[in-house]
Design an enzyme around this catalytic site. Structure first.
Site, short mmCIF file in Angstrom:
data_model
loop_
_atom_site.label_atom_id
_atom_site.label_comp_id
_atom_site.label_asym_id
_atom_site.label_seq_id
_atom_site.Cartn_x
_atom_site.Cartn_y
_atom_site.Cartn_z
N ARG A 176 1.12 -1.31 -0.04
CA ARG A 176 0.37 -0.25 0.10
C ARG A 176 1.18 1.25 -0.08
O ARG A 176 1.10 2.74 0.64
CB ARG A 176 -0.97 0.01 1.29
N SER B 251 -10.85 -1.06 2.73
CA SER B 251 -10.39 -1.27 4.20
C SER B 251 -9.63 0.61 4.92
O SER B 251 -8.74 0.81 3.73
CB SER B 251 -8.50 -1.67 3.98
N GLU C 76 -5.25 3.38 6.98
CA GLU C 76 -5.07 3.25 5.33
C GLU C 76 -5.35 4.78 4.11
O GLU C 76 -5.12 5.24 3.06
CB GLU C 76 -5.62 1.62 4.40
N1 EPU Z 1 -10.52 -11.42 10.03
C1 EPU Z 1 -11.44 -11.96 11.07
N2 EPU Z 1 -12.46 -10.61 11.25
C2 EPU Z 1 -13.06 -9.36 10.53
C3 EPU Z 1 -12.69 -9.55 8.96
C4 EPU Z 1 -11.26 -10.68 9.30
O1 EPU Z 1 -11.45 -11.94 12.49
O2 EPU Z 1 -13.92 -8.85 10.96
C5 EPU Z 1 -9.59 -12.27 10.23
C6 EPU Z 1 -10.17 -13.52 8.22
O3 EPU Z 1 -11.08 -14.46 8.95
C7 EPU Z 1 -8.80 -13.36 8.52
C8 EPU Z 1 -7.66 -12.45 7.87
O4 EPU Z 1 -8.72 -11.54 9.51
O5 EPU Z 1 -7.58 -14.68 8.87
C9 EPU Z 1 -7.67 -11.49 6.45
O6 EPU Z 1 -8.93 -11.10 6.47
P1 EPU Z 1 -8.93 -10.87 4.67
O7 EPU Z 1 -9.07 -12.28 3.83
O8 EPU Z 1 -10.64 -10.33 4.40
O9 EPU Z 1 -8.01 -10.30 4.33
P2 EPU Z 1 -7.49 -8.67 5.02
O10 EPU Z 1 -6.29 -8.53 5.56
O11 EPU Z 1 -8.64 -8.40 6.54
C10 EPU Z 1 -6.47 -7.30 3.07
C11 EPU Z 1 -6.55 -6.45 2.18
C12 EPU Z 1 -8.39 -5.95 1.20
C13 EPU Z 1 -8.14 -7.17 0.44
C14 EPU Z 1 -8.20 -8.59 1.10
C15 EPU Z 1 -7.73 -9.68 0.15
C16 EPU Z 1 -5.57 -4.81 3.34
C17 EPU Z 1 -5.77 -3.40 4.40
N3 EPU Z 1 -6.34 -5.78 3.32
O12 EPU Z 1 -7.47 -7.74 3.96
O13 EPU Z 1 -8.28 -5.14 0.00
O14 EPU Z 1 -8.74 -7.32 -0.34
O15 EPU Z 1 -7.11 -8.36 2.02
O16 EPU Z 1 -6.14 -9.68 -0.51
O17 EPU Z 1 -4.59 -5.21 3.08
C18 EPU Z 1 -8.70 -2.26 0.47
O18 EPU Z 1 -7.56 -2.17 0.70
O19 EPU Z 1 -9.68 -1.89 0.60
C19 EPU Z 1 -9.05 -4.05 0.82
C20 EPU Z 1 -10.79 -4.46 0.88
#
Ligand code: EPU
Length: 337
Positions: free
Chosen positions: A162, A237, A333
């Site tokens: 990012r 995010s 972010e």
């Molecule tokens: N999780 C929870 N509770 C929640 C959300 C997530 O426990 O409410 C846990 C999930 O179970 C999982 C982990 O957190 O183990 C990761 O969650 P997820 O796969 O949804 O990905 P993320 O790290 O929350 C990142 C990006 C997203 C992108 C997804 C998929 C960042 C800040 N965000 O989210 O990007 O779509 O990975 O690759 O890096 C964005 O930037 O707007 C965005 C949506």
């Protein structure tokens, strides 16, 4: 090209925050953009693309310049790859769909990301194992003061998680006008390792996987947990996933054996902010019209009439709570304006 005064930005930011711009002007071509930059030479201007990565907390006294340039073109196409040029004002997801319609691979994992093409390099958008930098060749940009045109190659952009030069050393100096991508025409490098994609593809039961199938899976996953800004204001995010020292992670793991993590290198580990917020009991929390999304705690939402300040106050509450519970600082972010 028309200058409007006291103009509501509600429809120009995906949070749907109703603040006013003292002056607002949209440009539809490079020439118009240059003309406006010349005309407002002595003033600071505020550039807005898809408005998908900002939280507007107050009226904007600078002149708001909306980049609305359109055009996408395949400039080179051979047996393995295609080079594609896209104007900054194109909507990101419409562009992704167009590449899939043209049989091109590379952007399928980045389906349904809100925002415009011109802002995609600024924060090196990423999702499901792919980042913009993986398909990026170069971008053209114009310097706001000197009006010099410059091409930035991938290595010039200093892409990171990012991150890019446009968010750091060159912040506010250039306006990106065009982006060039390198995509595949066959032998696509399909990225399916991401857990949720694997599961979704299993459900779809497809023999020969194409980029479009991955796109479908990504759209399904995103729609199941990320709110559509047209229905519920949000900026994706709100926080970055924090990166912490391995020693700190090990201490946390003692107390929270299920803590998810991604290894960065020998010393650093990334923790999902969504998990930290969820474990802090804030998923689905709502105060008036500002809330933490019910299905993905990393996303803050505007249920209708929240002000930017309401969302900002909520984000501070989230930061304070996570800090108290885990000793970790969450960094926004989105750009707070
Ligand atoms: N999780 C929870 N509770 C929640 C959300 C997530 O426990 O409410 C846990 C999930 O179970 C999982 C982990 O957190 O183990 C990761 O969650 P997820 O796969 O949804 O990905 P993320 O790290 O929350 C990142 C990006 C997203 C992108 C997804 C998929 C960042 C800040 N965000 O989210 O990007 O779509 O990975 O690759 O890096 C964005 O930037 O707007 C965005 C949506």
């Amino acid at each position: 090209m028309r200058l409007q005064t006291n103009f509501s930005l509600k429809d120009y930011n995906t949070f749907g925050i109703d603040v006013k711009a003292k002056q607002f002007i949209g440009v539809e071509s490079f020439e118009e953009l240059k003309h406006v930059l010349k005309r407002f030479y002595t003033e600071e201007i505020f550039v807005i693309g898809g408005g998908s990565n900002m939280l507007l907390t107050q009226d904007v006294s600078k002149t708001v310049l909306h980049i609305n340039t359109k055009g996408k073109r395949i400039v080179e196409h051979n047996d393995n790859q295609a080079i594609v040029d896209v104007e900054a004002g194109e909507n990101w997801h419409e562009f992704v769909c167009w590449t899939l319609d043209n049989g091109l691979g590379g952007l399928e994992n980045l389906s349904l990301i809100p925002g415009n093409v011109g802002t995609s390099p600024i924060q090196n958008i990423g999702a499901y194992g792919v980042e913009l930098k993986d398909v990026f060749v170069s971008c053209e940009a114009i310097h706001r003061q000197t009006l010099d045109k410059k091409t930035f190659l991938k290595e010039d952009c200093k892409f990171g998680y990012r991150q890019s030069i446009f968010k750091n050393e060159l912040k506010g100096q250039y306006i990106i006008t065009k982006v060039r991508f390198k995509l595949t025409t066959k032998n696509h490098h399909l990225k399916t390792e991401y857990g949720a994609i694997k599961d979704e593809l299993k459900n779809l039961k497809i023999d020969k996987l194409r980029p479009r199938d991955i796109s479908r899976a990504v759209i399904k996953i995103r729609q199941s947990k990320l709110p559509d800004p047209k229905e519920l204001g949000n900026s994706g995010s709100f926080f970055k996933n924090p990166i912490i020292a391995v020693s700190k992670y090990q201490a946390l793991k003692q107390q929270h054996p299920n803590i998810p993590s991604y290894k960065i290198d020998e010393n650093l580990i990334k923790i999902p902010a969504g998990w930290l917020i969820d474990q802090s009991g804030l998923k689905g929390y709502r105060k008036a019209d500002a809330g933490v999304h019910k299905k993905q705690a990393l996303v803050l939402v505007n249920y209708g009439s929240a002000s930017g300040q309401d969302i900002l106050n909520l984000s501070k509450k989230v930061q304070d709570t996570v800090k108290q519970n885990f000793g970790i600082d969450l960094e926004a972010e989105v750009n707070i304006i």
